[in-house]
Motif scaffolding. Sequence first.
Motif, mmCIF file in Angstrom:
data_model
loop_
_atom_site.group_PDB
_atom_site.id
_atom_site.type_symbol
_atom_site.label_atom_id
_atom_site.label_comp_id
_atom_site.label_asym_id
_atom_site.label_seq_id
_atom_site.Cartn_x
_atom_site.Cartn_y
_atom_site.Cartn_z
ATOM 1 N N VAL A 453 0.848 -1.192 0.000
ATOM 2 C CA VAL A 453 0.000 0.000 0.000
ATOM 3 C C VAL A 453 0.881 1.239 0.000
ATOM 4 O O VAL A 453 1.827 1.347 0.797
ATOM 5 C CB VAL A 453 -0.931 0.022 1.228
ATOM 6 N N LEU A 454 0.567 2.160 -0.903
ATOM 7 C CA LEU A 454 1.312 3.414 -0.974
ATOM 8 C C LEU A 454 0.705 4.412 -0.003
ATOM 9 O O LEU A 454 -0.491 4.704 -0.066
ATOM 10 C CB LEU A 454 1.274 3.972 -2.397
ATOM 11 N N GLU A 455 1.513 4.926 0.903
ATOM 12 C CA GLU A 455 1.056 5.932 1.849
ATOM 13 C C GLU A 455 1.381 7.318 1.299
ATOM 14 O O GLU A 455 1.937 7.460 0.205
ATOM 15 C CB GLU A 455 1.699 5.701 3.216
ATOM 16 N N LEU A 456 1.070 8.338 2.073
ATOM 17 C CA LEU A 456 1.184 9.712 1.589
ATOM 18 C C LEU A 456 2.576 10.020 1.048
ATOM 19 O O LEU A 456 2.720 10.626 -0.020
ATOM 20 C CB LEU A 456 0.817 10.687 2.717
ATOM 21 N N ASP A 457 3.615 9.597 1.755
ATOM 22 C CA ASP A 457 4.986 9.908 1.336
ATOM 23 C C ASP A 457 5.317 9.335 -0.036
ATOM 24 O O ASP A 457 6.102 9.917 -0.791
ATOM 25 C CB ASP A 457 5.997 9.370 2.360
ATOM 26 N N GLN A 458 4.743 8.161 -0.344
ATOM 27 C CA GLN A 458 5.016 7.560 -1.653
ATOM 28 C C GLN A 458 4.119 8.137 -2.754
ATOM 29 O O GLN A 458 4.452 8.068 -3.937
ATOM 30 C CB GLN A 458 4.803 6.046 -1.606
ATOM 31 N N LEU A 459 2.976 8.693 -2.362
ATOM 32 C CA LEU A 459 2.004 9.168 -3.348
ATOM 33 C C LEU A 459 2.284 10.585 -3.837
ATOM 34 O O LEU A 459 2.086 10.881 -5.018
ATOM 35 C CB LEU A 459 0.585 9.110 -2.762
ATOM 36 N N ILE A 460 2.711 11.462 -2.940
ATOM 37 C CA ILE A 460 2.786 12.866 -3.351
ATOM 38 C C ILE A 460 4.077 13.152 -4.110
ATOM 39 O O ILE A 460 5.154 12.716 -3.706
ATOM 40 C CB ILE A 460 2.632 13.843 -2.159
ATOM 41 N N PRO A 461 3.972 13.881 -5.204
ATOM 42 C CA PRO A 461 5.169 14.292 -5.949
ATOM 43 C C PRO A 461 6.028 15.243 -5.117
ATOM 44 O O PRO A 461 5.553 15.894 -4.184
ATOM 45 C CB PRO A 461 4.582 14.995 -7.176
ATOM 46 N N GLU A 462 7.273 15.347 -5.481
ATOM 47 C CA GLU A 462 8.239 16.135 -4.717
ATOM 48 C C GLU A 462 7.826 17.591 -4.589
ATOM 49 O O GLU A 462 7.994 18.216 -3.546
ATOM 50 C CB GLU A 462 9.618 16.036 -5.388
ATOM 51 N N GLU A 463 7.261 18.169 -5.675
ATOM 52 C CA GLU A 463 6.989 19.611 -5.675
ATOM 53 C C GLU A 463 5.859 20.032 -4.741
ATOM 54 O O GLU A 463 5.638 21.223 -4.524
ATOM 55 C CB GLU A 463 6.700 20.113 -7.096
ATOM 56 N N ILE A 464 5.105 19.073 -4.167
ATOM 57 C CA ILE A 464 4.025 19.461 -3.252
ATOM 58 C C ILE A 464 4.244 18.920 -1.838
ATOM 59 O O ILE A 464 3.325 18.903 -1.027
ATOM 60 C CB ILE A 464 2.647 19.016 -3.782
ATOM 61 N N ARG A 465 5.463 18.507 -1.534
ATOM 62 C CA ARG A 465 5.726 17.922 -0.212
ATOM 63 C C ARG A 465 5.566 18.928 0.921
ATOM 64 O O ARG A 465 5.322 18.536 2.063
ATOM 65 C CB ARG A 465 7.130 17.310 -0.160
ATOM 66 N N ARG A 466 5.703 20.196 0.624
ATOM 67 C CA ARG A 466 5.572 21.218 1.676
ATOM 68 C C ARG A 466 4.218 21.931 1.614
ATOM 69 O O ARG A 466 4.040 22.980 2.223
ATOM 70 C CB ARG A 466 6.710 22.240 1.560
ATOM 71 N N ASP A 467 3.281 21.366 0.872
ATOM 72 C CA ASP A 467 1.979 22.022 0.676
ATOM 73 C C ASP A 467 0.918 21.573 1.671
ATOM 74 O O ASP A 467 -0.261 21.900 1.513
ATOM 75 C CB ASP A 467 1.469 21.763 -0.747
#
Length: 655
Positions: A453-467
């Motif tokens: 299962v992919l959790e948030l860290d694996q799902l979100i692209p790098e450019e929105i990690r601080r969003d």
Amino acid sequence: MKRPVSRVLIINDEPLVLKEFVKGLNAAARSLDNPLGITFSGVTTAREALAAIEEDGDLQAVVVDDKLYTLNHKSARKEMSALELVQRVTRFRPELDVYILIAQEHEDEIVDALFAEAVDGYFYREERDYRGMYRILNAQVQERSRTPFYDQLKNYVWMAKDSWHTPGHSSGESLRGSPWVNDFCDFMGEHIFDADLSVSVKMLDSLMEPTGVIAEAQTIAAKAFGARRTFFATNGTSTSNKVIFQTLLAPGEKLLLDRNCHKSVHHGVVLSGGHPIYLDSSINAKYSLYGPVPKKTILSAIRRHPDAQAIILTSCTYDGLRYDLAPIVEAAHAKGIKVIVDEAWYGFARFHPAFRPTALEAGADYATQSTHKVLSAFSQASMIHVNDPGFNEHLFRENFNMHTSTSPQYSMIASLDVARKQAVMEGYKLLSRTLALSQELRAQINSTGVFRVLELDQLIPEEIRRDNIRLDPTKVTVDISSCGYTVEDLQRELFDRYNIQVEKSTFNTLTLLLTIGTTRSKVSRLYDALMRIAREGRAPRRLYRFPEIPGFTRLRYLPRDAFYCGGELVPLVDEKDKIRRDLLDRACADQIVPYPPGIPVLVPGQVITREIVHYLVGLLRSQKRVELHGIVYDGYLPCLRVLKPAEERGLHRIG
């Protein structure tokens, strides 16, 4: 049939007084009419109260003593007034009824302070009129559980009136007894036909101009979902989005939108004549997942286009990614821009704190929800929620009626009424169960050692990690790349061998949707299927990866102007299968959408580039079959409809 259970919590820090109240109210509940199964229990501290409210999904109301101050008897520094407790309760579970016990001599002071909050009423502490208190609380819970439209629909069906009006099946009479189609009537059930009525039945109100039970049902829904106004829609969120666009946008006016929005948004741009400013989504290339638009991109677009009339975003996305909406709404409102949020996949969020804030709670002006996707409503049944202080109801109604059938499906409207009732009365309880099942399922899938299962860290692209993006845990994305199957073969195996149908896929993921209808037995069957497949021990195979969609080029003309031109068909390739150069720099007249992922490569009025043509031809030549909506075949040649030079000369350029 199961009978409802409804509990009311009394909060009073004097044990003897509390015991007397609980005993007296339970005695009243036993001696008086009690159709909703109301019982009373009590706690003496705010801490116990908050724990009970979190744990007990059958709680429907709380009664708070205004003299309650102690949060923890062991620490004098940790105190919580009745006012603070009420605020905590209504933030955590806004659907609960809240009543206050007050002393008569303090009436004005207490009422003024507490009625600024979401308080439904008060009782005088010294009167001890338990039967009167019970009647009021019982009436309030029954009021929330009412379904005015559904009840009226049932009443009419039980009247068994002779039908001399549409629809033609006449309450199913045309089907019953037919040797050819009677099985359809038996399969569907007689009530589906009895309740399929027409606008001729005045007591059932009119969806196009409601003044009776539909208006009443919509008012109750607005309160439940935290909106100023709510409207029932019977052609899905697709139509809901179009109605809002046509209400807010005049031809040529700007709209900021996520390029990854549902295709109905792009259709709404054409219908309204709006000038779209497309915002490219973030991309997780490893899994071919398209996420939210980066916050910096959105805020920059708001600064660069202060003349935009509206912005629309999708939250949560198909894969469960949620925007941090509050700062975006604040920035948009500072420029006078209306905020529309497509909550098609998030209509349940109001009813559990794990999913809030909702779009409306974050300040959005409009939210559209596919009630049928995630709550107990029939397909196509959706809601439009309005919190816009400048709402133009007349203009909205004209646009709503432009898209609404004069013969709406009344069972669909009834299902919206019932879905709202269920969400209010047991939504917290059902969503708590769904969250627990989601946690169990994630652990079980990971325990296979093959599926992950992919959790948030694996799902979100790098450019929105601080969003400050958050994940809706009811959407479970599974990495299948180690199982030895292609995604198509795995879906076929799950369907044919294990009777399991999943929501969607990419080249190396499956997405599973949990809802309030998900059961533990379903979870067990899915786990069993995945474990059996994992034990086959297949060697991982190379999976075909979708090429990334080219970035948006530019609009030469308004989408509406380009779409309504006749245009001409130009093949993507020539007779020798070579790319046609005469397509380059032409303006497209249609929306071209590969599915998956469902994001437009071209929209009407957009300039065609070499990169776009190469991308489309690559999809057509690939071994994996991809639907390409908008491609027209002239014989065996795939073509694009593009504007003729003469048509272009007659249009106003915007870029």
